[in-house]
Design a protein around this motif. Sequence first.
Motif, PDB file in Angstrom:
ATOM      1  N   ASP A 103       0.816  -1.216   0.000  1.00  0.00           N
ATOM      2  CA  ASP A 103       0.000   0.000   0.000  1.00  0.00           C
ATOM      3  C   ASP A 103       0.847   1.262   0.000  1.00  0.00           C
ATOM      4  OD1 ASP A 103      -2.425  -1.332  -0.073  1.00  0.00           O
ATOM      5  OD2 ASP A 103      -2.525  -1.539   2.110  1.00  0.00           O
ATOM      6  N   VAL A 104       2.165   1.103  -0.011  1.00  0.00           N
ATOM      7  CA  VAL A 104       3.086   2.241  -0.116  1.00  0.00           C
ATOM      8  C   VAL A 104       4.083   1.923  -1.224  1.00  0.00           C
ATOM      9  CG1 VAL A 104       2.849   2.915   2.301  1.00  0.00           C
ATOM     10  CG2 VAL A 104       4.643   1.289   1.638  1.00  0.00           C
ATOM     11  N   PRO A 105       4.695   2.930  -1.850  1.00  0.00           N
ATOM     12  CA  PRO A 105       5.677   2.652  -2.894  1.00  0.00           C
ATOM     13  C   PRO A 105       6.861   1.850  -2.351  1.00  0.00           C
ATOM     14  CG  PRO A 105       4.977   4.945  -2.977  1.00  0.00           C
ATOM     15  CD  PRO A 105       4.442   4.380  -1.698  1.00  0.00           C
ATOM     16  N   VAL A 106       7.256   0.829  -3.089  1.00  0.00           N
ATOM     17  CA  VAL A 106       8.414   0.021  -2.695  1.00  0.00           C
ATOM     18  C   VAL A 106       9.208  -0.355  -3.938  1.00  0.00           C
ATOM     19  CG1 VAL A 106       7.422  -0.946  -0.579  1.00  0.00           C
ATOM     20  CG2 VAL A 106       7.051  -2.109  -2.758  1.00  0.00           C
ATOM     21  N   ALA A 107      10.517  -0.473  -3.769  1.00  0.00           N
ATOM     22  CA  ALA A 107      11.385  -0.901  -4.858  1.00  0.00           C
ATOM     23  C   ALA A 107      11.154  -2.383  -5.139  1.00  0.00           C
ATOM     24  CB  ALA A 107      12.842  -0.655  -4.499  1.00  0.00           C
ATOM     25  N   VAL A 108      11.312  -2.766  -6.395  1.00  0.00           N
ATOM     26  CA  VAL A 108      11.128  -4.156  -6.817  1.00  0.00           C
ATOM     27  C   VAL A 108      12.310  -4.556  -7.696  1.00  0.00           C
ATOM     28  CG1 VAL A 108       9.733  -5.737  -8.202  1.00  0.00           C
ATOM     29  CG2 VAL A 108       8.616  -4.045  -6.722  1.00  0.00           C
ATOM     30  N   GLU A 109      12.924  -5.676  -7.368  1.00  0.00           N
ATOM     31  CA  GLU A 109      14.020  -6.193  -8.183  1.00  0.00           C
ATOM     32  C   GLU A 109      13.447  -6.749  -9.485  1.00  0.00           C
ATOM     33  OE1 GLU A 109      18.216  -6.518  -8.044  1.00  0.00           O
ATOM     34  OE2 GLU A 109      17.009  -6.216  -6.254  1.00  0.00           O
TER      35      GLU A 109
END
Length: 257
Positions: A103-109
């Motif tokens: 529900d919050v922006p997160v980095a994704v590999e």
Amino acid sequence: MTRETRTVPEQDPGAVRAPFGIHGYEETVAHDTSWNAHAHPWDELLWNERGASIAVVGARAWTITPTLGLWMPAETMHSGSAVAGTWFRATFFGRATTPSLSDVPVAVEITPLLRLLLERLGDAGLDPGSRAATEAMVLDVLTPSPRELLVQVPTSPLLRPIADAVRENPGDQRTLSRWAAELGVSTRTVTRAFNAETGTSFARWVAGVRAQHAVELLTRGWEVEAVAEEVGYRSASAFGAAFRRTTGLTPGSFRPR
């Protein structure tokens, strides 16, 4: 250099229940391009096939690369920019049919497997059963990354002069003590303010700003030695070590091939 500014129409997040599962979009921008602040009624994974882009939410700015994407939750106001030649990709996730990663922006590999699965979903001839199986695999391998190219931009009257100067010129060599003297406060005051506003130290914050700027220059084809000088390092080796500490990758991995 020509810059293009695009306006994304305002959308009422509550008015649309996207019926699709996972849908992709891609484009190569011919000019440096900026997008206004906007929000989508669906979740979005931002990633690049080539080049670098920036996504901004409030005072936080993430750099997006071919190996590091960003999960943007539905209804999150964000703006963005990309350098000329960037081949950017956006994958949309309809919340009516797919669960949200965060529900919050997160980095994704962006792993090779995830990339292949997302590319497979771009096949218009994929039958419904194969599409459903591929979407399930995407959701299974999609996980937040412990790495991210994130800079929290301080906005207080005390730190704004520092933030503006360093972001305008990442090669600025002024130390924490010199900044404190110029601002007429103690070094301890600036240190505490940086920790409170950015969650990190002055030195690490500067390293993050320099890394973001370096990624942009590297994707434009600059030589590593030239980038090192531009962002304030005395040698390519010192730059490379600092860059790896911040990004987990070598500068060469961002240069066009």
